[in-house]
Design a protein around this motif. Structure first.
Motif, PDB file in Angstrom:
ATOM      1  N   PHE A  10      72.947  21.539  -1.600  1.00  0.00           N
ATOM      2  CA  PHE A  10      74.374  21.370  -1.365  1.00  0.00           C
ATOM      3  C   PHE A  10      74.593  19.923  -0.956  1.00  0.00           C
ATOM      4  O   PHE A  10      73.835  19.373  -0.159  1.00  0.00           O
ATOM      5  N   HIS A  11      75.599  19.325  -1.502  1.00  0.00           N
ATOM      6  CA  HIS A  11      75.866  17.924  -1.194  1.00  0.00           C
ATOM      7  C   HIS A  11      77.304  17.716  -0.711  1.00  0.00           C
ATOM      8  O   HIS A  11      78.232  18.324  -1.243  1.00  0.00           O
ATOM      9  N   ILE A  12      77.431  16.877   0.256  1.00  0.00           N
ATOM     10  CA  ILE A  12      78.759  16.525   0.745  1.00  0.00           C
ATOM     11  C   ILE A  12      78.909  15.030   0.491  1.00  0.00           C
ATOM     12  O   ILE A  12      78.070  14.235   0.907  1.00  0.00           O
ATOM     13  N   VAL A  13      79.936  14.698  -0.196  1.00  0.00           N
ATOM     14  CA  VAL A  13      80.159  13.290  -0.492  1.00  0.00           C
ATOM     15  C   VAL A  13      81.558  12.912  -0.047  1.00  0.00           C
ATOM     16  O   VAL A  13      82.538  13.545  -0.428  1.00  0.00           O
ATOM     17  N   ARG A  14      81.591  11.920   0.737  1.00  0.00           N
ATOM     18  CA  ARG A  14      82.882  11.490   1.216  1.00  0.00           C
ATOM     19  C   ARG A  14      83.483  10.567   0.174  1.00  0.00           C
ATOM     20  O   ARG A  14      83.151   9.394   0.088  1.00  0.00           O
ATOM     21  N   ALA A  53      89.784  12.606   5.989  1.00  0.00           N
ATOM     22  CA  ALA A  53      89.072  12.077   4.831  1.00  0.00           C
ATOM     23  C   ALA A  53      88.868  13.123   3.745  1.00  0.00           C
ATOM     24  O   ALA A  53      88.852  14.312   4.002  1.00  0.00           O
ATOM     25  N   LYS A  54      88.732  12.632   2.549  1.00  0.00           N
ATOM     26  CA  LYS A  54      88.508  13.550   1.440  1.00  0.00           C
ATOM     27  C   LYS A  54      87.029  13.601   1.094  1.00  0.00           C
ATOM     28  O   LYS A  54      86.318  12.609   1.174  1.00  0.00           O
ATOM     29  N   TYR A  55      86.651  14.775   0.712  1.00  0.00           N
ATOM     30  CA  TYR A  55      85.248  14.988   0.373  1.00  0.00           C
ATOM     31  C   TYR A  55      85.119  15.723  -0.952  1.00  0.00           C
ATOM     32  O   TYR A  55      85.988  16.509  -1.331  1.00  0.00           O
ATOM     33  N   ILE A  56      84.029  15.446  -1.566  1.00  0.00           N
ATOM     34  CA  ILE A  56      83.706  16.151  -2.799  1.00  0.00           C
ATOM     35  C   ILE A  56      82.443  16.924  -2.452  1.00  0.00           C
ATOM     36  O   ILE A  56      81.470  16.358  -1.955  1.00  0.00           O
ATOM     37  N   LEU A  57      82.489  18.193  -2.695  1.00  0.00           N
ATOM     38  CA  LEU A  57      81.324  19.030  -2.408  1.00  0.00           C
ATOM     39  C   LEU A  57      80.657  19.418  -3.720  1.00  0.00           C
ATOM     40  O   LEU A  57      81.329  19.816  -4.671  1.00  0.00           O
ATOM     41  N   LEU A  58      79.391  19.286  -3.740  1.00  0.00           N
ATOM     42  CA  LEU A  58      78.658  19.584  -4.957  1.00  0.00           C
ATOM     43  C   LEU A  58      77.443  20.453  -4.693  1.00  0.00           C
ATOM     44  O   LEU A  58      77.005  20.598  -3.557  1.00  0.00           O
ATOM     45  N   MET A  59      76.936  20.959  -5.749  1.00  0.00           N
ATOM     46  CA  MET A  59      75.733  21.774  -5.650  1.00  0.00           C
ATOM     47  C   MET A  59      74.891  21.554  -6.898  1.00  0.00           C
ATOM     48  O   MET A  59      75.416  21.349  -7.987  1.00  0.00           O
ATOM     49  N   ASP A  60      73.634  21.566  -6.712  1.00  0.00           N
ATOM     50  CA  ASP A  60      72.758  21.469  -7.868  1.00  0.00           C
ATOM     51  C   ASP A  60      71.513  22.290  -7.561  1.00  0.00           C
ATOM     52  O   ASP A  60      71.350  22.788  -6.446  1.00  0.00           O
ATOM     53  N   ILE A  61      70.720  22.468  -8.530  1.00  0.00           N
ATOM     54  CA  ILE A  61      69.512  23.274  -8.359  1.00  0.00           C
ATOM     55  C   ILE A  61      68.332  22.499  -8.912  1.00  0.00           C
ATOM     56  O   ILE A  61      68.343  22.069 -10.062  1.00  0.00           O
ATOM     57  N   ILE A  62      67.374  22.317  -8.088  1.00  0.00           N
ATOM     58  CA  ILE A  62      66.219  21.536  -8.511  1.00  0.00           C
ATOM     59  C   ILE A  62      64.958  22.401  -8.509  1.00  0.00           C
ATOM     60  O   ILE A  62      64.889  23.421  -7.834  1.00  0.00           O
ATOM     61  N   ALA A  63      63.997  21.953  -9.244  1.00  0.00           N
ATOM     62  CA  ALA A  63      62.737  22.684  -9.295  1.00  0.00           C
ATOM     63  C   ALA A  63      62.099  22.602  -7.918  1.00  0.00           C
ATOM     64  O   ALA A  63      62.108  21.557  -7.278  1.00  0.00           O
ATOM     65  N   ALA A  64      61.579  23.700  -7.472  1.00  0.00           N
ATOM     66  CA  ALA A  64      60.970  23.720  -6.152  1.00  0.00           C
ATOM     67  C   ALA A  64      59.543  23.181  -6.166  1.00  0.00           C
ATOM     68  O   ALA A  64      59.023  22.740  -5.157  1.00  0.00           O
ATOM     69  N   ASP A  65      58.945  23.242  -7.315  1.00  0.00           N
ATOM     70  CA  ASP A  65      57.579  22.735  -7.415  1.00  0.00           C
ATOM     71  C   ASP A  65      57.226  22.552  -8.889  1.00  0.00           C
ATOM     72  O   ASP A  65      58.085  22.680  -9.754  1.00  0.00           O
ATOM     73  N   ASP A  66      55.991  22.266  -9.136  1.00  0.00           N
ATOM     74  CA  ASP A  66      55.559  22.007 -10.508  1.00  0.00           C
ATOM     75  C   ASP A  66      54.854  23.198 -11.131  1.00  0.00           C
ATOM     76  O   ASP A  66      54.018  23.042 -12.008  1.00  0.00           O
ATOM     77  N   CYS A  67      55.155  24.355 -10.637  1.00  0.00           N
ATOM     78  CA  CYS A  67      54.436  25.529 -11.134  1.00  0.00           C
ATOM     79  C   CYS A  67      55.258  26.504 -11.966  1.00  0.00           C
ATOM     80  O   CYS A  67      56.467  26.583 -11.857  1.00  0.00           O
ATOM     81  N   ARG A  68      54.503  27.225 -12.733  1.00  0.00           N
ATOM     82  CA  ARG A  68      55.093  28.317 -13.476  1.00  0.00           C
ATOM     83  C   ARG A  68      54.521  29.542 -12.791  1.00  0.00           C
ATOM     84  O   ARG A  68      53.369  29.545 -12.359  1.00  0.00           O
ATOM     85  N   TYR A  69      55.316  30.572 -12.659  1.00  0.00           N
ATOM     86  CA  TYR A  69      54.849  31.747 -11.944  1.00  0.00           C
ATOM     87  C   TYR A  69      54.799  32.976 -12.838  1.00  0.00           C
ATOM     88  O   TYR A  69      55.380  32.999 -13.924  1.00  0.00           O
ATOM     89  N   LYS A  70      54.125  33.959 -12.318  1.00  0.00           N
ATOM     90  CA  LYS A  70      54.087  35.244 -13.021  1.00  0.00           C
ATOM     91  C   LYS A  70      54.062  36.292 -11.923  1.00  0.00           C
ATOM     92  O   LYS A  70      53.561  36.055 -10.821  1.00  0.00           O
ATOM     93  N   PHE A  71      54.616  37.410 -12.232  1.00  0.00           N
ATOM     94  CA  PHE A  71      54.639  38.474 -11.238  1.00  0.00           C
ATOM     95  C   PHE A  71      53.488  39.399 -11.572  1.00  0.00           C
ATOM     96  O   PHE A  71      53.500  40.111 -12.582  1.00  0.00           O
TER      97      PHE A  71
END
Length: 745
Positions: free
Chosen positions: A252-256, A147-165
DNA sequence: TCTCTCACTTC
DNA sequence: TGAAGTGAGAG
């Protein structure tokens, strides 16, 4: 007129999980359920200039774009492919028979990621785009070789915060800024057979991170509106736009599927590795991270202590001057100060890997970091005591006023979740359906790191066991809280979201907006081998090509009204807007969406996929829970697959195209219901073992799509046929694939 | 905080 | 050889 109000397969579901909504990543504790997290789904944003893509390899990916380009080159403006244009689905686009596969994914160079994660990974984002380091690499197994697959990647916000060091640690600094338009990055080798994917390490090092909202490295495509499960715009790109000082989580996403156009009808299997979370920065904040990067990234070799790079020279100069200084003052002070500006380790991140939370995933910074109000001394103390101390602290600090912290630590969330006895049908539905599937459960994912990539191998755990000279010299004694990572069990490490990401119900209005504001799909440049084709394509595709100027354009074009209506249509009724998660609310209130006009059934597909998708979305449904949907992930069934594109959303009346494109939909507020029953028994629905409610909803969804089936449009078939012919021609001319580039182990 | 240039590196 | 990827550091 739209299916809207009544149709939502699962109230609030599509909204909550729509890929393009600015949703946040679930807490790690819940990440196990990631399967329910919708991948952003795509909205294609064509790069204004396709030239850049020409040189890209990714021959395998080419077919995908060829399909699009071919269509554009046929001379048949997509824009004209309205309801009256009858296209026949390309043969290659027809769904394949489902064959059992059992995808497993494991993160490559896990040790390296762990090292970074312990200190609070920072990823530099620049206007022109910066690569991630460590690079995101995974190894797949359990795929159907044929089977063929399409592999994808995306980046989502981990939370609703803004940070500071601050004081050597990351702290919550307030609410997150509005999310940037998200895109999804499609691995350039996609589509490829399972065998091909499994034979190598899949790397996404080409993906770049930017803070340039006007970034043009993306393109959006609008898909036919008459596809019940997938409509609107999908964004793809090679760069993802992030907000500085915000925390993100790669997925990471795997889509058939054997071509990109099938994505809307395919099931997404999503994998999340907590150790890959990071905070986007325009300049490094934590010296430890900087040092790790220098020690491990080949391109930063010049800054290493060893060798004769600039760093060495600079250091020598510095030392010389320091010696002079020291000589002058040593007698006075008695000792030299070893403690430099080098900051202590990042307790917050380190904690996220703590045992306490590892079983369910890592915790978020917000849960672990001391709030602003916390005294520095306290913070210092925590660091000195290492992870264990941090964990304890974490547990006791869940009541802070921090916007992000109130969400609670994983433990807290879990508690809350549990405390919500069936409060939310949607949740329960999802949970119920999330029966454990060892095969797909995180636990099943091999945690072993196969070995560092070439880059990582150079000096992998240098800091773990033996801190670099520079670090030793600069680090404050006792400050580093690098406790051995307890690990992320595979389960914790790879949260598989098996399911696909619900969410992608691209409703015309809703879909369009969501895509723009939410998560567009990123196509690797290699997939844009169309050069000028894109321009013509853009011009000819009309509605199909919603945006060509990049995400920003798409975003600005959205109409908030559409969004709101869409939301309503989505059945938020099940979950009042008030209960929407932060990002959703934000989105609804601030979205500017433009309802992309979908047009006719350009790519009619069997809807069997849709049922699954709908189920998926329903599973993911509860927006209020999307952040911690995974508490029950363990119970999720392995085989459960969800289609990212869950619900067909009603098209805004404002969209003329829609009205024409979606005759059945527009005409019937509830035609779906009638067909639902029939679909309920469909294979797709059966495939979804989720609760009956979900299934029924899915069925409903499917039914709607059925009503729109292209089969009934001979004219469309002819048109499609023509496109197909062109595609074949193009494919025949394809250059040989250059696939080694991105996937070298 | 962010942007830009620089010297240095990999490929 | 040169394009492109690095962090440092100045502004």
């Amino acid at each position: 007129m739209s299916l809207s109000m009544r149709d939502p397969v699962i109230p609030g579901t599509s909204m909550a999980y729509h890929p393009f909504l600015p949703h946040r990543a679930p807490d790690f504790a819940m990440s196990a359920v990631l399967g329910h997290q919708p991948p952003f789904f795509p909205a294609l944003t064509l790069p204004p200039n396709g030239a850049a893509a020409l040189s890209l390899p990714g021959a395998l990916a080419k077919p995908i774009m060829d399909q699009l380009v071919g269509a554009a080159e046929t001379g048949i403006p997509f824009s004209s492919l309205g309801p009256q244009t009858h296209l026949r689905p390309l043969k290659t686009m027809e769904p394949e028979e489902e064959v059992e596969d059992d995808p497993k994914v494991h993160l490559e160079a896990k040790e390296l990621w762990d090292q970074f994660h312990k200190r609070g990974t920072e990823m530099v984002i620049t206007k022109s785009g910066r690569r991630m380091f460590p690079p995101f690499k995974v190894r797949c197994s359990g795929l159907d070789k044929k089977a063929k697959y399409i592999l994808l990647m995306d980046i989502i916000a981990a939370d609703d915060c803004r940070y500071k060091f601050h004081n050597s640690r990351w702290m919550v600094a307030g609410k997150a800024d509005p999310e940037m338009p998200k895109r999804m990055y499609i691995h350039p080798d996609s589509p490829a057979t399972g065998e091909q994917w499994m034979s190598k390490v899949v790397t996404f090092h080409k993906l770049k991170l930017t803070n340039n909202i006007s970034d043009k490295h993306g393109f959006t495509l609008a898909f036919p509106s008459d596809q019940a499960t997938w409509q609107g715009n999908y964004s793809f790109g090679t760069q993802t736009i992030l907000n500085s000082m915000h925390k993100y989580q790669p997925r990471f996403h795997i889509v058939r599927a054997n071509d990109i156009l099938k994505l809307p009808y395919s099931t997404f299997r999503t994998y999340l590795f907590p150790e890959t979370e990071f905070i986007a920065v325009t300049a490094y904040q934590n010296d430890k991270i900087t040092q790790l990067k220098i020690d491990n990234n080949p391109f930063a070799k010049g800054f290493r202590d060893t060798g004769n790079g600039r760093r060495e020279k600079r250091k020598q100069l510095t030392l010389q001057s320091m010696r002079v200084f020291d000589d002058r003052h040593k007698k006075e002070n008695g000792t030299s100060d070893e403690s430099s500006s080098e900051q202590a380790s990042f307790s917050c991140f380190a904690q996220s890997s703590s045992p306490a939370v590892s079983t369910v995933g890592t915790s978020n910074l917000k849960d672990l970091c001391p709030s602003e109000g916390e005294s520095d001394a306290e913070a210092e103390s925590k660091e000195e005591h290492g992870p264990e101390a941090c964990d304890a602290a974490k547990i006791t600090t869940t009541t802070s006023e921090d916007p992000c912290r109130d969400k609670g630590s994983p433990a807290v969330k879990a508690h809350l979740f549990v405390a919500e006895p069936g409060g939310r049908p949607r949740d329960s539905g999802r949970l119920d359906k999330a029966s454990p599937d060892s095969r797909h459960s995180p636990a099943t994912i091999s945690s072993s790191t196969r070995g560092l990539g070439a880059e990582e191998r150079r000096s992998p755990g240098r800091e773990g066991a033996a801190p670099s000279k520079a670090e030793e010299a600069r680090a404050l004694p006792g400050k580093e809280a690098f406790a051995p990572l307890t690990v992320q069990t595979d389960a914790a490490a790879a949260h598989l979201g098996q399911g696909p990401l619900p969410g992608l119900g691209f409703a015309p209005g809703l879909a369009g907006q969501q895509f723009f504001n939410g998560h567009p799909l990123f196509l690797h440049p290699g997939q844009f081998a169309m050069g000028g084709a894109f321009s013509s394509m853009a011009a000819g595709m009309g509605p199909l090509l919603a945006t060509v100027s990049g995400a920003s354009t798409g975003v600005s074009g959205l109409d908030s009204t559409a969004m709101a209506s869409a939301a309503a249509a989505q059945g938020l009724s099940g979950a009042s807007a008030a209960t929407l998660p932060f990002h959703l609310q934000q989105h609804v209130l601030a979205s500017q969406g433009l309802a992309m006009s979908p047009f006719g059934s350009l790519f009619p597909y069997p809807y069997t996929y849709m049922a699954a998708a709908a189920a998926a979305s329903s599973a993911a449904a509860s927006s209020s829970v999307h952040r911690h949907p995974f508490l029950n992930l363990n119970t999720m069934r392995p085989r459960l697959r969800y289609s990212p594109y869950s619900i067909p959303v009603p098209v805004p009346d404002s969209s003329s195209l829609l009205t024409t494109a979606l005759p059945s939909m527009a005409a019937a507020p509830g035609p779906l219901d009638g067909k639902a029953a029939a679909l309920a028994a469909s294979p797709a629905s059966v495939a979804v073992d989720s609760g009956s409610e979900l299934n029924s909803r899915s069925s409903t969804l499917s039914s709607s799509s059925v009503s729109l089936s292209p089969k009934l449009c001979p004219e469309k078939e002819a048109a499609t046929s023509e496109l197909q012919n062109i595609q074949r021609l193009v494919s025949g001319l394809e250059a040989k694939p250059d696939r080694s580039r991105s996937a070298s182990p």
